[in-house]
Motif scaffolding. Structure first.
Motif, PDB file in Angstrom:
ATOM      1  N   CYS A   1       1.358  -2.785  -2.819  1.00 46.27           N
ATOM      2  CA  CYS A   1       0.492  -3.938  -2.523  1.00 46.27           C
ATOM      3  C   CYS A   1       0.497  -4.341  -1.062  1.00 46.27           C
TER       4      CYS A   1
ATOM      5  N   ALA B   1       2.256  -6.519   0.600  1.00 48.11           N
ATOM      6  CA  ALA B   1       2.612  -7.897   0.957  1.00 48.11           C
ATOM      7  C   ALA B   1       3.890  -7.958   1.787  1.00 48.11           C
TER       8      ALA B   1
ATOM      9  N   CYS C   1      -0.678 -12.767   0.469  1.00 49.15           N
ATOM     10  CA  CYS C   1      -0.713 -11.384   0.954  1.00 49.15           C
ATOM     11  C   CYS C   1      -0.949 -11.304   2.451  1.00 49.15           C
TER      12      CYS C   1
ATOM     13  N   ILE D   1      -2.023  -9.212   7.966  1.00 50.74           N
ATOM     14  CA  ILE D   1      -2.012  -9.400   9.421  1.00 50.74           C
ATOM     15  C   ILE D   1      -1.145  -8.336  10.091  1.00 50.74           C
TER      16      ILE D   1
ATOM     17  N   ASP E   1     -15.574   0.953  10.250  1.00 43.91           N
ATOM     18  CA  ASP E   1     -15.301   0.578   8.860  1.00 43.91           C
ATOM     19  C   ASP E   1     -14.333   1.546   8.180  1.00 43.91           C
ATOM     20  N   ASP E   2     -14.494   2.824   8.463  1.00 45.83           N
ATOM     21  CA  ASP E   2     -13.595   3.799   7.828  1.00 45.83           C
ATOM     22  C   ASP E   2     -12.163   3.652   8.339  1.00 45.83           C
TER      23      ASP E   2
ATOM     24  N   ILE F   1     -10.860   0.884   9.309  1.00 45.22           N
ATOM     25  CA  ILE F   1     -10.342  -0.336   8.660  1.00 45.22           C
ATOM     26  C   ILE F   1      -9.929  -0.024   7.222  1.00 45.22           C
ATOM     27  N   ASP F   2     -10.773   0.722   6.520  1.00 45.53           N
ATOM     28  CA  ASP F   2     -10.417   1.103   5.146  1.00 45.53           C
ATOM     29  C   ASP F   2      -9.086   1.849   5.119  1.00 45.53           C
TER      30      ASP F   2
ATOM     31  N   MET G   1      -6.109  -0.524   6.028  1.00 42.25           N
ATOM     32  CA  MET G   1      -5.905  -1.735   5.231  1.00 42.25           C
ATOM     33  C   MET G   1      -5.893  -1.478   3.718  1.00 42.25           C
ATOM     34  N   ASP G   2      -6.100  -0.241   3.296  1.00 42.00           N
ATOM     35  CA  ASP G   2      -6.244   0.013   1.854  1.00 42.00           C
ATOM     36  C   ASP G   2      -4.945  -0.206   1.076  1.00 42.00           C
TER      37      ASP G   2
ATOM     38  N   ILE H   1      -3.232  -5.177  -0.886  1.00 46.85           N
ATOM     39  CA  ILE H   1      -4.055  -5.809  -1.927  1.00 46.85           C
ATOM     40  C   ILE H   1      -4.194  -7.296  -1.642  1.00 46.85           C
TER      41      ILE H   1
ATOM     42  N   TYR I   1     -11.450  -9.592   1.213  1.00 43.48           N
ATOM     43  CA  TYR I   1     -11.697  -8.355   1.956  1.00 43.48           C
ATOM     44  C   TYR I   1     -12.863  -8.429   2.926  1.00 43.48           C
TER      45      TYR I   1
ATOM     46  N   ILE J   1     -11.616 -10.234   5.908  1.00 40.81           N
ATOM     47  CA  ILE J   1     -10.620  -9.430   6.630  1.00 40.81           C
ATOM     48  C   ILE J   1     -11.341  -8.426   7.529  1.00 40.81           C
ATOM     49  N   ARG J   2     -12.317  -7.753   6.948  1.00 35.83           N
ATOM     50  CA  ARG J   2     -13.063  -6.750   7.721  1.00 35.83           C
ATOM     51  C   ARG J   2     -13.760  -7.401   8.919  1.00 35.83           C
TER      52      ARG J   2
ATOM     53  N   ILE K   1      -9.670  -2.845  -0.327  1.00 29.90           N
ATOM     54  CA  ILE K   1     -10.716  -3.120   0.679  1.00 29.90           C
ATOM     55  C   ILE K   1     -11.737  -1.989   0.755  1.00 29.90           C
TER      56      ILE K   1
ATOM     57  N   ARG L   1     -18.794  -4.431   1.729  1.00 36.53           N
ATOM     58  CA  ARG L   1     -18.517  -4.663   3.147  1.00 36.53           C
ATOM     59  C   ARG L   1     -19.218  -5.912   3.644  1.00 36.53           C
TER      60      ARG L   1
END
Lengths: 151, 795
Positions: free
Chosen positions: A44, A46, A100, A105, A120-121, A123-124, A127-128, A131, A137, A140-141, B730, B735
């Motif tokens: 997760c 956290a 979380c 952060i 974006d990718d 970030i994914d 950050m994936d 949770i 989300y 966050i993005r 995410i 998005r």
């Protein structure tokens, strides 16, 4: 046997059985409760802290394994990326319950320290592992992008 | 959106928010505690004033004893010494206002919202405010932070609280100056009459001596004079969260505290036969092993029993717990297999049930239809799975029990603790921490009771920590559900009859045990009997269903599956009629009118609100539907593999429509190019956080619809942790997400839950538009990453 850990730039003498995860040393032994327990199995995020600048899951990291390394938690994380992330987080109120968010952060700051303009990718990918049950989300993005553009 | 607003605390504009705004701190630190007590001394009422100023209140006695460098404990106000507006407001001599939040903060930003309401009518400067968390006490009114009630049920009272205090401060200044109260203004903490000025703090003590005026004579601000209500005031919790500050239930630490983890019975209501504790006791740090009583009678909020391991830190407690060698007796639910039960439940929904709403003659109309269709829908058990698993700390101080917990309901915590521990409620002080999410799970105080029992046994403070495995294995689960629909169309394609049968184990089973056999009237009021369609023949039936695990509330409760069924079937009717789905949905809802399910002999309580103040308005329902459609540019040509779906639902007195664009690749991967929601929640206290709740509530619903599945085998929950219990991440989330808040002066509705119900049917309707495949069973994907595309119709 007591060992010395360097947490947020300070030496801390810790006496915990071998194998005790860093998470519980931080929380129960040192009172640094900003790092959270969410799953205990690195699923997760956290509990994310930085060890020598790299984000790791403190719930599965034996505390003795970070002896001699620099451990940084949410309470001690500073620097221009951290400042930018915090400012962006505040500007659009990313957190809801917030539980979380220390982990979010810490992952986001590590991303920006590595990559000044994540797409974006990126970030994914970064950050994936974190949770958020409040499902913040989208913000966050957006906040990571805001922080990146401010750097 | 509501009017754009540049509040005084944001003078420099958005870029300077973080530098400008104050961080109202909670009661979590000793310094705040002293501030609060000083405030209490300055402005309380009657005898309480003396007691407080001498520092002899129970609150003073219970002042923080936090470890020197350890974080924080909190002790809330003791309202037994207070009355009137002083329950919620104290003003220190230095003019610092402290506002007490009686609701539990779990991410819905209730600290911010409750403070906005009180501070507006009190008229104080935002950056001066301190915020304090209330303990559980009935004088605050209802504190059960669920049902999306914080604003909708407390808006008027809290405005009156602020306005009453402001009037008393004006009166005290008027007395001081020898002028009439009408000549005294009060703004941003300053009282004025002509050239004379005083601060609120200057007259606080004198105001405290005045009688509390009747609320009926206290003027409230007009809407145009609102300073904070309706404005996008930034969160007061976020500045602490981003630094790892703030205390959640899991974070409470008090001197001499030990930690507990509990092995609970694997099947619901099974019991301990025997256990061998030797290996557990051999774990370094383990102090004691304690067997807990198993529950008697309906489970309600009783702990489930099992064996507790108490240790010097959390890790040792968990290691010790895992080393226990326990033999369990089978219990009444040890044969529960959810896969088999799904068939039983669907069979129940396919047989006639008890009619709960009857309009026209649905059975006859179904026979006379030119065309008839039927559909069955199924949705799995779910777990709330808040990021913070349940955690509670208890300490006995003589015969007084102090508990600190991430609880949504400190009053039921207090009464449950008193009842099970056998002490008077006034001997229980139930402190509320921040909650790392709640979603209904933390409305049940079972984990508080575990801590209290173990603290008593140990003779020292004990924190009970639930692991994720505990949370998933021993929850109060969202009910599994089966629904059967039949519909009739006439030759023009108009729907003439709808039959809706719903079967699910009721939350009542948690309180009444086996006596509960299927939907309660309350649950039917969550999206079944409040059906908004104008069909001349409509019948809603409740069908039997026994519970075999603990059933509880989850964000928007029965609305989740009822909205899924009703809004999916509406879409199926549209296709059966060969009509455009949005237009058809509008026609199903029909003319502008207010609906009263009681007209059709249905039991209905409208979320505890009157239908006069909170009607079921088809006009408002259609307005959000049209708005969401417009936002999505409904009707546009879609790229290959894309589909638009829409759904609308009223819950917790608010209306939400959501349009979803899905992209489904040829090999079945799903993504979300866009999501658009429109919400009419009446008067909105904070548009920024209302939008956040709609975003979060919708994605919570999508996560459950795509992945959420709790199953049981031989009574044991099969999901142990993430990712067996899969939640959206995410990379899987949309998005972008647009929310529109309808500008409204209607009474406030809820915002925490209403975003969730339309999410699932908007998604399944979108998948149908994209693929021609009708998703009638949730979750859609479960552990898979792809839809089975074998029956897809691609254009």
């Amino acid at each position: 046997m007591a060992i010395t850990l360097k947490i947020n730039g300070e030496n801390k003498l810790v006496s915990a059985p071998e194998g005790t995860p860093l998470l519980w040393v931080l929380r129960d032994h040192l009172g640094l409760t900003g790092t959270k327990f969410g799953c205990g199995v690195a699923q997760c995020g956290a509990c994310t802290v930085h060890v020598d600048g790299t984000p790791i899951r403190s719930c599965i990291t034996a505390h003795e394994d970070v002896e001699g390394l620099e451990v940084t938690t949410i309470e001690g994380k500073e620097g221009k990326e951290a400042a930018a992330i915090r400012k962006a987080w505040e500007a659009i109120d990313v957190p809801q319950c917030g539980y979380c968010q220390a982990g979010q952060i810490m992952s986001a700051v590590a991303l920006l320290e590595e990559n000044k303009s994540p797409n974006d990718d990126d970030i994914d990918a970064a950050m994936d592992g974190n949770i958020c049950r409040c499902a913040t989300y989208v913000r966050i993005r957006a906040a990571i992008k805001d922080a990146a553009s401010s750097l | 959106m509501l009017t754009e607003f540049h509040p005084p605390y944001e003078k420099g504009g958005a870029q300077q928010i973080s530098g400008q705004r104050h961080l109202p701190s909670g009661s979590f630190h000793k310094i705040d505690r002293r501030t609060a007590l000083k405030g209490l001394g300055a402005l309380t009422f009657g005898v309480a004033l003396t007691a407080c100023s001498q520092g002899k209140t129970p609150a003073a006695k219970a002042a923080s004893t936090a470890a020197a460098d350890g974080p924080h404990i909190l002790d809330g106000h003791r309202p037994d010494v207070l009355e009137g507006p002083a329950l919620f407001i104290s003003i220190a001599a230095d003019n610092t206002p402290t506002i007490t939040c009686s609701r539990s903060e779990m991410g819905q930003q209730t600290w911010t919202a409750m403070t906005q309401i009180i501070a507006d009518e009190l008229d104080v400067a935002w950056d001066k405010i301190e915020i304090h968390q209330a303990i559980g006490d009935a004088r605050y009114g209802d504190q059960n932070t669920d049902g999306s009630t914080s604003v909708r049920n407390h808006f008027t009272r809290l405005r009156q609280v602020g306005a009453t205090m402001r009037l008393m401060l004006r009166q005290a200044a008027a007395n001081e100056w020898g002028v009439d109260v009408t000549e005294v203004t009060a703004e941003l903490g300053v009282l004025k009459s002509g050239s004379k000025t005083l601060t609120y703090g200057d007259v606080a003590e004198a105001a405290a001596a005045l009688p509390v005026p009747d609320a009926a004579v206290v003027p409230l601000k007009t809407r145009k004079d609102w300073r904070y209500i309706g404005k996008p005031v930034p969160s007061v919790t976020v500045p602490k969260i981003i630094r790892g500050e703030g205390t959640y239930g899991m974070d409470v630490q008090i001197p001499n505290m030990v930690y507990a983890a509990i092995a609970r019975p694997p099947a619901h209501l099974s019991t301990v036969k025997s256990f061998d504790a030797r290996a557990a006791m051999a774990v370094t740090g383990v102090l004691k092993i304690v067997q807990l009583d198993h529950p008697k009678g309906p489970v309600v909020y009783q702990p489930l029993g099992g064996v507790a391991v108490i240790a010097t830190d959390t890790w040792a407690a968990i290691q010790g717990r895992d080393a226990l060698n326990i033999t369990w007796n089978d219990g009444p639910n040890s044969q529960y297999n959810s896969k088999e039960y799904a068939k039983t439940l669907m069979a129940s929904a396919n047989a006639p049930g008890t009619a709960k709403l009857t309009r026209g003659d649905t059975m006859a109309a179904l026979k006379e239809g030119t065309k008839t269709i039927s559909a069955d829908y199924y949705a799995s058990h779910l777990s709330q799975a808040p990021m913070e698993p349940p955690a509670a700390t208890a300490q006995w101080k003589g015969d007084e029990l102090h508990v600190w917990a991430s609880t949504q309901n400190p009053q039921s915590g207090r009464s449950t603790l008193a009842s099970i521990l056998g002490i008077p409620p006034e001997k229980v002080i139930c402190n509320v921490t921040w909650l790392g999410g709640g979603f209904g799970r933390k409305s049940k105080p079972d984990f508080l009771v575990e801590a209290a029992i173990l603290a008593k046994d140990m003779g020292q403070p004990v924190k009970v920590v639930w692991t994720r495995e505990d949370d998933l294995g021993h929850g109060y689960f969202h009910s599994v559900s089966a629904q059967h629909f039949e519909g009739a169309l006439d030759e023009s394609g108009k729907t003439t009859a709808i039959l809706h049968r719903t079967a699910f184990p009721s939350i009542s089973s948690t309180f009444a045990g086996d006596a509960a056999d299927g939907p309660s009237d309350g649950e039917l009021g969550l999206g079944a009997v409040d059906n908004p369609f104008a069909a001349p023949n409509l019948q809603v039936e409740a069908c039997k269903a026994k519970a075999h695990i603990r059933i509880g509330w989850l964000r928007s409760v029965a609305n989740v599956y009822h909205s899924f069924g009703v809004q999916s079937f509406a879409n199926e009717l549209a296709y059966a009629a060969e009509r455009e789905p949005l237009e058809y949905l509008m026609e199903l809802i029909g003319d502008d009118r207010d609906i009263d399910p009681k007209t059709d002999s249905a039991p209905y309580t409208n979320y505890g609100a009157s239908l006069e103040e909170h009607p079921i308005s088809t006009a408002r329902l259609k307005a959000v539907l049209q708005k969401a459609a417009d936002m999505a540019n409904w009707g546009r040509d879609m790229p290959k593999g894309h589909g638009l779906g829409i759904a609308v639902h009223r819950s917790f007195l608010s209306y939400v429509a959501t349009a979803i664009e899905v992209k489904v690749t040829d090999d079945g991967e799903i993504s979300f190019p866009g999501i658009w929601s429109a919400v009419d929640a009446g008067t909105v206290v904070n548009p920024k956080h209302t939008a956040a709740q709609i975003e979060g509530g919708t994605i919570y619903g999508l996560s459950n619809a795509l992945f959420g599945e709790i199953t049981a085998k031989n009574g044991v929950i099969e999901q142990k942790n993430f990712p067996d219990w899969r939640v959206m991440r995410i990379s899987e989330a949309p998005r972008d997400f647009a929310v529109h808040i309808i500008d409204s002066q209607a009474a406030p509705g809820g915002v925490g839950e209403p975003g969730t119900p339309p999410a699932a049917p908007a998604l399944t309707n979108a998948i149908f538009a994209a693929t021609g495949m009708r998703m009638r069973k949730l979750p859609i994907l479960g552990q898979s990453n792809r839809l089975d595309m074998s029956t897809a119709k691609r254009t």
